[in-house]
Motif scaffolding. Structure first.
Motif, PDB file in Angstrom:
ATOM      1  N   ARG A 536     -33.545  20.772  -0.288  1.00  0.00           N
ATOM      2  CA  ARG A 536     -33.851  21.711  -1.145  1.00  0.00           C
ATOM      3  C   ARG A 536     -35.668  21.821  -0.947  1.00  0.00           C
ATOM      4  NH1 ARG A 536     -32.948  17.207  -3.556  1.00  0.00           N
ATOM      5  NH2 ARG A 536     -34.097  16.152  -5.255  1.00  0.00           N
ATOM      6  N   ASN A 537     -36.362  20.932  -0.778  1.00  0.00           N
ATOM      7  CA  ASN A 537     -37.767  20.888  -0.888  1.00  0.00           C
ATOM      8  C   ASN A 537     -38.353  20.915   0.740  1.00  0.00           C
ATOM      9  OD1 ASN A 537     -37.785  21.154  -3.621  1.00  0.00           O
ATOM     10  ND2 ASN A 537     -37.695  18.730  -3.966  1.00  0.00           N
ATOM     11  N   SER A 538     -37.454  20.266   1.484  1.00  0.00           N
ATOM     12  CA  SER A 538     -38.062  19.941   2.949  1.00  0.00           C
ATOM     13  C   SER A 538     -36.671  19.729   4.015  1.00  0.00           C
ATOM     14  CB  SER A 538     -39.205  18.956   2.991  1.00  0.00           C
ATOM     15  OG  SER A 538     -39.474  18.688   4.473  1.00  0.00           O
ATOM     16  N   PHE A 539     -36.688  20.601   5.033  1.00  0.00           N
ATOM     17  CA  PHE A 539     -35.906  20.466   5.938  1.00  0.00           C
ATOM     18  C   PHE A 539     -36.104  19.137   6.918  1.00  0.00           C
ATOM     19  CE2 PHE A 539     -35.083  25.123   6.175  1.00  0.00           C
ATOM     20  CZ  PHE A 539     -33.984  25.059   4.882  1.00  0.00           C
ATOM     21  N   GLU A 540     -37.562  18.635   6.829  1.00  0.00           N
ATOM     22  CA  GLU A 540     -37.777  17.468   7.623  1.00  0.00           C
ATOM     23  C   GLU A 540     -37.794  16.131   6.794  1.00  0.00           C
ATOM     24  OE1 GLU A 540     -41.780  17.985   9.323  1.00  0.00           O
ATOM     25  OE2 GLU A 540     -41.885  19.911   8.169  1.00  0.00           O
ATOM     26  N   HIS A 541     -37.936  16.404   5.278  1.00  0.00           N
ATOM     27  CA  HIS A 541     -37.933  14.855   4.831  1.00  0.00           C
ATOM     28  C   HIS A 541     -36.929  15.382   3.761  1.00  0.00           C
ATOM     29  CE1 HIS A 541     -41.510  13.958   7.215  1.00  0.00           C
ATOM     30  NE2 HIS A 541     -42.098  14.999   6.522  1.00  0.00           N
ATOM     31  N   PRO A 542     -35.612  14.804   3.782  1.00  0.00           N
ATOM     32  CA  PRO A 542     -34.693  14.988   2.424  1.00  0.00           C
ATOM     33  C   PRO A 542     -34.955  14.019   1.556  1.00  0.00           C
ATOM     34  CG  PRO A 542     -33.656  13.445   4.682  1.00  0.00           C
ATOM     35  CD  PRO A 542     -35.134  14.225   4.981  1.00  0.00           C
ATOM     36  N   GLU A 543     -34.381  14.410   0.356  1.00  0.00           N
ATOM     37  CA  GLU A 543     -34.892  13.488  -0.765  1.00  0.00           C
ATOM     38  C   GLU A 543     -33.611  13.597  -1.831  1.00  0.00           C
ATOM     39  OE1 GLU A 543     -37.648  15.596  -3.512  1.00  0.00           O
ATOM     40  OE2 GLU A 543     -38.369  16.218  -1.711  1.00  0.00           O
ATOM     41  N   VAL A 553     -32.907  24.574  -6.896  1.00  0.00           N
ATOM     42  CA  VAL A 553     -32.439  24.787  -5.509  1.00  0.00           C
ATOM     43  C   VAL A 553     -32.650  26.058  -4.925  1.00  0.00           C
ATOM     44  CG1 VAL A 553     -30.575  24.316  -3.869  1.00  0.00           C
ATOM     45  CG2 VAL A 553     -30.911  22.657  -5.672  1.00  0.00           C
ATOM     46  N   ASN A 554     -33.511  26.500  -4.181  1.00  0.00           N
ATOM     47  CA  ASN A 554     -33.803  27.710  -3.599  1.00  0.00           C
ATOM     48  C   ASN A 554     -33.361  27.685  -2.087  1.00  0.00           C
ATOM     49  OD1 ASN A 554     -34.358  28.031  -6.553  1.00  0.00           O
ATOM     50  ND2 ASN A 554     -36.642  27.821  -5.769  1.00  0.00           N
ATOM     51  N   PHE A 555     -32.702  28.906  -1.992  1.00  0.00           N
ATOM     52  CA  PHE A 555     -32.527  29.093  -0.206  1.00  0.00           C
ATOM     53  C   PHE A 555     -32.140  30.488  -0.125  1.00  0.00           C
ATOM     54  CE2 PHE A 555     -28.505  27.831  -2.185  1.00  0.00           C
ATOM     55  CZ  PHE A 555     -27.524  28.471  -1.409  1.00  0.00           C
TER      56      PHE A 555
END
Length: 623
Positions: A536-543, A553-555
């Motif tokens: 939700r905050n980064s496609f590179e760094h899941p959390e 959760v924005n998309f």
């Protein structure tokens, strides 16, 4: 890209759009064209297999139309001809030189194949090769060695060949006069692999065995071996398969390199960034027609974002955009008059093939007049073609469609300050199916994009919000953004948002309505998209999620041009499984591609609907 059968069909069955029968079309080609086969040398010494069809009438010069493909330029051999040439029959009868090339590492071309070969910004030596340089070298050879050409080249292609058309732009060869990327893959992670981090399972699983006919530098006509699941019930098959790691443990045994690249790179890491061609689309001078379908289940993202990127980075270049009511490649063949139960008001494919595509290439390659608006889009709901100067149109207003207590949906924001929410239990061992007939779930079933969602009415793990009956038409033109406020008892969760057009009870069936379906009250899906919550905050760094904490959760749900007509309702549905269209999320924060069965847990999901924590869709409403 992943529906290989559909892709191949789009190239071998173009004759269905012709006035001639398939046999007559093939006979015309043999009578009027001569086929040649070449191994064209690239700058690093590798040779690419190329078939060239030249008009027998040599009284004038012809432009070249080229298609570069990983799907084979068959048939191979002297005297064996394709039964259809070019994007449509209009080209065959008007006279062009047609070129088909097996791309590097595929079929009869030399080299090692890479999926979406990373493009280089600099080519300092002959070893610095990519699809742009291969296209440049091919065009250069063709112009110098094929008699009777007029010095102009056009390139087109659908899906994967659409990607190669985009990379043709990066060749920047002066003879490249026009290009049309159609349903192009633009970013493999975002187009065919993952949608906001959620893995598209049925679109990918069965594709790679058949696609992988070689993994070495040895040209071959051998085809890949299709995987046979021995069932059409993908829901049952994939539930029994278990976690994603079992795709190798049970079936592929680490033998398919391209599948392993998917498994080994679930995050948007450098592997995928290198395969995002959008970052290279600058300094483009070639007039370009980008084509897509509103109901393209595979490469909708690629078409929309290739167009937007080209316009943004190349403001002086003629860039055209065509979007119709089609599935993946549907504009290239057949009438394009419906999808599933939904009627588009008549054939829409012929208009594109003749009035848009043929006119575009004829103008830039032969100098004929052109009267083509920059943007040609089909407005679903009203079933009308519309033209604009820009996309999205300028006369749109941003509005919010709020989720309200009691399942209401409104352009008016929530009034209550006290927290309100809807909740459901998401069970990865009882996921929500993506279509009603589970016996058709071994494939993606393109009809799911317009399918009636009433089959989910008894599911407790799908929440719905709908407007009152509309008193006037509402047209949404452009992308939709979901802005959710959620909480989960787990540490990861998927959220699927679907936008539906709810028909009145007075609507009659049309000629395409299935026997067991009633269009009265039909809940037509217009746009849908998932997100894997850890991205939700980064496609590179899941959390992970903090359990029970309200979290935004924005998309993006991508673009539409759709009118919700007076008397209809707008509905939004939210759920956390969509199986087996996307793989199951264990709902615990793990590497899902390596997860164990014990990692899969039930979780309670909440969608908040209060003024303090509003959930809504941001939409662009046409004035």
């Amino acid at each position: 890209m992943k529906k290989l059968a559909i892709i191949i069909l789009s190239f071998i069955s173009l004759q269905t759009a012709c006035a001639q029968s398939p046999g007559a079309a093939a006979a015309y080609i043999k009578e009027n064209y001569t086929k040649y086969e070449y191994q064209i040398p690239m700058r690093d010494g590798k040779k690419l297999f190329t078939s060239v069809y030249v008009p027998k009438d040599q009284s004038k010069k012809y432009p070249i139309m080229m298609d570069r493909t990983p799907y084979s330029v068959a048939p191979y051999g002297d005297g064996l001809y394709k039964s259809a040439l070019g994007p449509s029959s209009h080209f065959v009868h008007d006279g062009f030189i047609f070129v088909y090339q097996d791309v590097r590492g595929r079929w009869m071309s030399e080299g090692i194949y890479e999926e979406m070969t990373p493009e280089l910004e600099n080519h300092k030596t002959n070893k610095d090769i990519d699809e742009g340089t291969d296209t440049y070298d091919t065009i250069d050879w063709l112009i110098k060695n094929i008699p009777g050409n007029n010095g102009k080249v056009g390139v087109w292609g659908i899906s994967y060949p659409g990607f190669y058309t985009t990379t043709a732009l990066l060749s920047r060869h002066p003879a490249l006069a026009a290009a049309s990327p159609q349903a192009p893959i633009a970013d493999l992670w975002r187009d065919d692999g993952w949608h906001n981090g959620a893995f598209f399972l049925v679109a990918n699983f069965g594709f790679y065995p058949g696609f992988t006919n070689r993994q070495d530098d040895k040209p071959t006509q051998r085809r890949g071996i299709q995987f046979d699941p021995k069932t059409d019930d993908g829901y049952d098959f994939f539930m029994k398969m278990g976690p994603m790691k079992n795709t190798n443990d049970k079936y592929y045994k680490d033998t398919i390199r391209l599948w392993n690249e998917m498994i080994d790179h679930p995050d948007y890491d450098q592997h995928w960034k290198d395969r995002n061609v959008l970052t290279h689309l600058h300094d483009i001078k070639t007039p370009t027609l980008v084509t897509g379908g509103w109901y393209d289940a595979e490469d909708l993202y690629g078409a929309i974002n290739t167009y937007k990127t080209l316009v943004a980075k190349n403001p002086q270049t003629p860039v055209y955009f065509a979007m119709g009511p089609w599935v993946h490649g549907g504009w290239s063949r057949g009438p394009g008059d419906h999808l599933g139960d939904v009627d588009f008001g008549g054939p829409q494919g012929p208009h594109y093939r003749e009035d848009i595509e043929f006119n575009f290439f004829s103008h830039y390659l032969k100098g004929t007049p052109l009267n083509l608006a920059p943007v040609n889009t089909f407005e679903t709901g009203k079933n009308e073609w519309k033209t604009y100067n820009t996309w999205p149109p300028k006369n749109v207003v941003d509005k919010q469609l709020y989720f309200l207590p009691g399942g209401k949906l409104s352009f008016e924001e929530p009034a209550g300050a006290k927290d309100s929410y809807d909740e459901y239990v998401s069970d990865p061992n009882n996921p929500v199916p993506f279509i009603a007939d589970r016996n058709k779930t071994m494939d993606m079933q393109r009809e799911y994009m317009t399918a009636d969602q009433r089959f989910l009415k008894d599911r407790k793990d799908v929440v719905s919000y709908q407007t009152d009956v509309l008193t006037e038409d509402v047209t949404i033109a452009g992308n939709i953004w979901a802005n959710l406020k959620v909480s989960t008892t787990g540490t990861d969760a998927d959220f699927v948002v679907k936008v539906l057009d709810v028909y009145p009870d007075t609507v009659s069936n049309n000629k395409f309505t299935a026997p067991n379906v009633k269009m009265a009250g039909y809940e037509q899906m217009v746009r849908s998209e998932p997100i894997r919550g850890k991205y939700r905050n980064s496609f590179e760094h899941p959390e992970p999620f903090a359990p029970d904490k309200v979290t935004p959760v924005n998309f993006e749900l991508q673009d539409i041009l759709h009118t919700f007509k007076k008397g209809h309702k707008i509905m939004v549905q939210v759920q956390s499984t969509w199986f087996p269209l996307i793989d199951r999320n264990p709902q615990t924060f793990v590497n899902i591609m390596k997860a164990n069965e014990s990692d899969f847990k039930k979780a309670t999901e909440r969608i908040y609907t209060s003024k303090e924590h509003p959930s809504f869709l941001k939409v662009r409403v046409l004035e």
